[in-house]
Scaffold this motif. Structure first.
Motif, mmCIF file in Angstrom:
data_model
loop_
_atom_site.group_PDB
_atom_site.id
_atom_site.type_symbol
_atom_site.label_atom_id
_atom_site.label_comp_id
_atom_site.label_asym_id
_atom_site.label_seq_id
_atom_site.Cartn_x
_atom_site.Cartn_y
_atom_site.Cartn_z
ATOM 1 N N SER A 63 0.540 -1.123 -0.052
ATOM 2 C CA SER A 63 0.186 0.209 0.295
ATOM 3 C C SER A 63 0.760 1.339 -0.107
ATOM 4 C CB SER A 63 -0.611 0.287 1.027
ATOM 5 O OG SER A 63 -2.046 -0.980 0.887
ATOM 6 N N ILE A 64 1.891 1.849 1.060
ATOM 7 C CA ILE A 64 2.751 2.203 1.232
ATOM 8 C C ILE A 64 3.632 2.583 -0.462
ATOM 9 C CG2 ILE A 64 4.364 3.858 2.545
ATOM 10 C CD1 ILE A 64 3.024 2.563 4.589
ATOM 11 N N PHE A 65 4.558 1.670 -0.783
ATOM 12 C CA PHE A 65 4.834 2.023 -1.203
ATOM 13 C C PHE A 65 4.458 1.853 -2.985
ATOM 14 C CE2 PHE A 65 8.116 0.652 2.083
ATOM 15 C CZ PHE A 65 9.177 1.409 1.787
ATOM 16 N N THR A 66 3.264 1.762 -3.272
ATOM 17 C CA THR A 66 2.369 1.327 -4.789
ATOM 18 C C THR A 66 2.882 3.596 -4.370
ATOM 19 O OG1 THR A 66 1.652 -0.605 -4.737
ATOM 20 C CG2 THR A 66 0.285 1.537 -5.291
ATOM 21 N N ARG A 67 2.127 3.654 -3.336
ATOM 22 C CA ARG A 67 1.433 5.388 -3.137
ATOM 23 C C ARG A 67 2.815 6.005 -3.488
ATOM 24 N NH1 ARG A 67 -2.877 4.025 1.295
ATOM 25 N NH2 ARG A 67 -4.613 3.279 0.197
ATOM 26 N N LEU A 85 6.042 12.379 1.211
ATOM 27 C CA LEU A 85 5.882 11.238 1.542
ATOM 28 C C LEU A 85 5.473 10.429 3.275
ATOM 29 C CD1 LEU A 85 8.888 8.687 1.028
ATOM 30 C CD2 LEU A 85 7.749 8.998 2.964
ATOM 31 N N LEU A 86 6.083 10.979 3.898
ATOM 32 C CA LEU A 86 5.863 11.626 5.493
ATOM 33 C C LEU A 86 3.967 11.690 5.847
ATOM 34 C CD1 LEU A 86 8.655 13.919 7.113
ATOM 35 C CD2 LEU A 86 8.746 11.379 6.797
ATOM 36 N N TRP A 87 3.095 12.182 5.078
ATOM 37 C CA TRP A 87 1.938 12.843 5.309
ATOM 38 C C TRP A 87 1.150 11.551 4.660
ATOM 39 C CZ3 TRP A 87 -0.906 15.682 7.447
ATOM 40 C CH2 TRP A 87 -2.319 15.353 7.340
ATOM 41 N N LEU A 88 1.478 10.420 3.916
ATOM 42 C CA LEU A 88 1.218 9.444 3.624
ATOM 43 C C LEU A 88 1.543 8.760 4.778
ATOM 44 C CD1 LEU A 88 -0.236 7.071 1.396
ATOM 45 C CD2 LEU A 88 2.306 7.170 0.652
ATOM 46 N N THR A 91 -1.218 9.234 7.825
ATOM 47 C CA THR A 91 -2.186 9.340 7.619
ATOM 48 C C THR A 91 -2.677 7.765 7.333
ATOM 49 O OG1 THR A 91 -2.083 9.412 5.026
ATOM 50 C CG2 THR A 91 -2.966 11.359 6.518
ATOM 51 N N PHE A 92 -1.750 7.059 6.638
ATOM 52 C CA PHE A 92 -1.898 5.990 6.781
ATOM 53 C C PHE A 92 -2.111 5.664 8.311
ATOM 54 C CE2 PHE A 92 -0.501 1.359 6.503
ATOM 55 C CZ PHE A 92 -1.577 0.585 5.907
ATOM 56 N N ALA A 93 -1.129 5.122 9.203
ATOM 57 C CA ALA A 93 -1.364 5.415 10.235
ATOM 58 C C ALA A 93 -2.373 5.718 11.158
ATOM 59 C CB ALA A 93 -0.478 5.658 10.995
ATOM 60 N N GLU A 94 -2.286 6.340 10.977
ATOM 61 C CA GLU A 94 -3.927 7.015 11.580
ATOM 62 C C GLU A 94 -5.179 6.333 11.184
ATOM 63 O OE1 GLU A 94 -6.278 11.828 11.249
ATOM 64 O OE2 GLU A 94 -3.763 11.722 12.087
ATOM 65 N N ARG A 95 -5.336 6.461 10.265
ATOM 66 C CA ARG A 95 -6.747 5.100 9.209
ATOM 67 C C ARG A 95 -6.314 4.361 9.625
ATOM 68 N NH1 ARG A 95 -6.291 8.814 3.260
ATOM 69 N NH2 ARG A 95 -7.462 10.743 4.403
ATOM 70 N N ASN A 96 -5.432 3.313 10.157
ATOM 71 C CA ASN A 96 -5.428 2.339 10.056
ATOM 72 C C ASN A 96 -4.933 2.217 11.742
ATOM 73 O OD1 ASN A 96 -6.193 1.061 7.544
ATOM 74 N ND2 ASN A 96 -4.647 2.584 7.101
ATOM 75 N N PRO A 97 -5.557 1.731 12.683
ATOM 76 C CA PRO A 97 -4.496 2.023 13.802
ATOM 77 C C PRO A 97 -4.141 0.704 14.429
ATOM 78 C CG PRO A 97 -6.866 3.697 14.566
ATOM 79 C CD PRO A 97 -6.244 2.372 13.388
ATOM 80 N N GLY A 98 -4.241 0.020 13.334
ATOM 81 C CA GLY A 98 -4.162 -1.909 13.780
ATOM 82 C C GLY A 98 -2.665 -2.135 13.828
ATOM 83 N N PHE A 99 -2.751 -1.586 12.304
ATOM 84 C CA PHE A 99 -1.288 -1.625 11.382
ATOM 85 C C PHE A 99 0.161 -0.323 11.749
ATOM 86 C CE2 PHE A 99 -3.426 -2.785 7.561
ATOM 87 C CZ PHE A 99 -2.940 -3.601 7.591
#
Length: 196
Positions: A63-67, A85-88, A91-99
């Motif tokens: 997910s992250i490296f594709t983006r 890159l840092l925003w990505l 926001t990935f962490a914020e939207r996916n707390p399990g990750f």
């Protein structure tokens, strides 16, 4: 349900349990109950809990490296690439707390060294990407380097990791993107002076 659908369902349930149980270790028995199958059924899809966690890490990497590839295609300037890159990541962490628990290492306590190595490799890859962006930007004259690319990349990633750790430590109350615009402005002003 097809085998791939069941695997996806198991991974989604695992990520949800990581989110709903901050600080707790997830057992295969609890995961099986969450999915509504026996532990034996879990092991038909994944040979071990470690492989389930590895499946989550693989999903996150993809997910992250594709983006990131998309960011590099859409943004030319080093400052914009680093910011996006840092925003990505945040926001990935914020939207996916399990990750976020995986990113912070919280969900890996007591797990195999191989999984901790996998997460180190993930962050090493992010840092390498930031270093490359900074090197290329410096060579193009996008900005006047204030520090060597490896030091700047390390600092940028450390700030993002700190925000993610704070998010996990607060049991997902302090969002990693809160005040990020101000934080980025400070970092950007210190690191990306206009080229001469």
């Amino acid at each position: 349900m097809s085998r791939s659908d069941r695997r996806q369902q198991i991974l989604e349930a695992f990520a949800l349990m990581l989110e709903q149980s901050p600080g707790s270790r997830i057992t295969t028995a609890a995961l099986a109950r969450q999915v509504g199958v026996s532990e034996a059924a879990l092991y038909r899809h994944f040979p071990s809990k470690a492989k389930m966690i590895e499946g989550l890490i693989e999903f996150m990497e993809a997910s992250i490296f594709t983006r990131i590839t998309r960011i590099l295609d859409e943004e030319a300037a080093a400052e914009g690439r680093c910011r996006n890159l840092l925003w990505l990541l945040l926001t990935f962490a914020e939207r996916n707390p399990g990750f976020a628990r995986l990113l912070a290492g919280d969900a890996l306590q007591g797990e195999t060294e191989r999984l901790r190595l996998r997460m180190r490799q993930f962050f090493d890859r992010l840092e390498t990407q930031l270093r490359q962006i900074l090197r290329e930007g410096g060579a193009r004259g996008d900005f006047q380097e204030q520090a060597p690319p490896h030091a700047s990349a390390s600092l940028l990633l450390a700030v993002a990791e700190g925000r993610i750790n704070q998010f996990v430590r607060s049991e997902f109350k302090i969002k990693p993107t809160v005040d990020w615009t101000s934080h980025w402005s400070t970092l950007s002003n210190a690191m990306f002076r206009a080229g001469v």
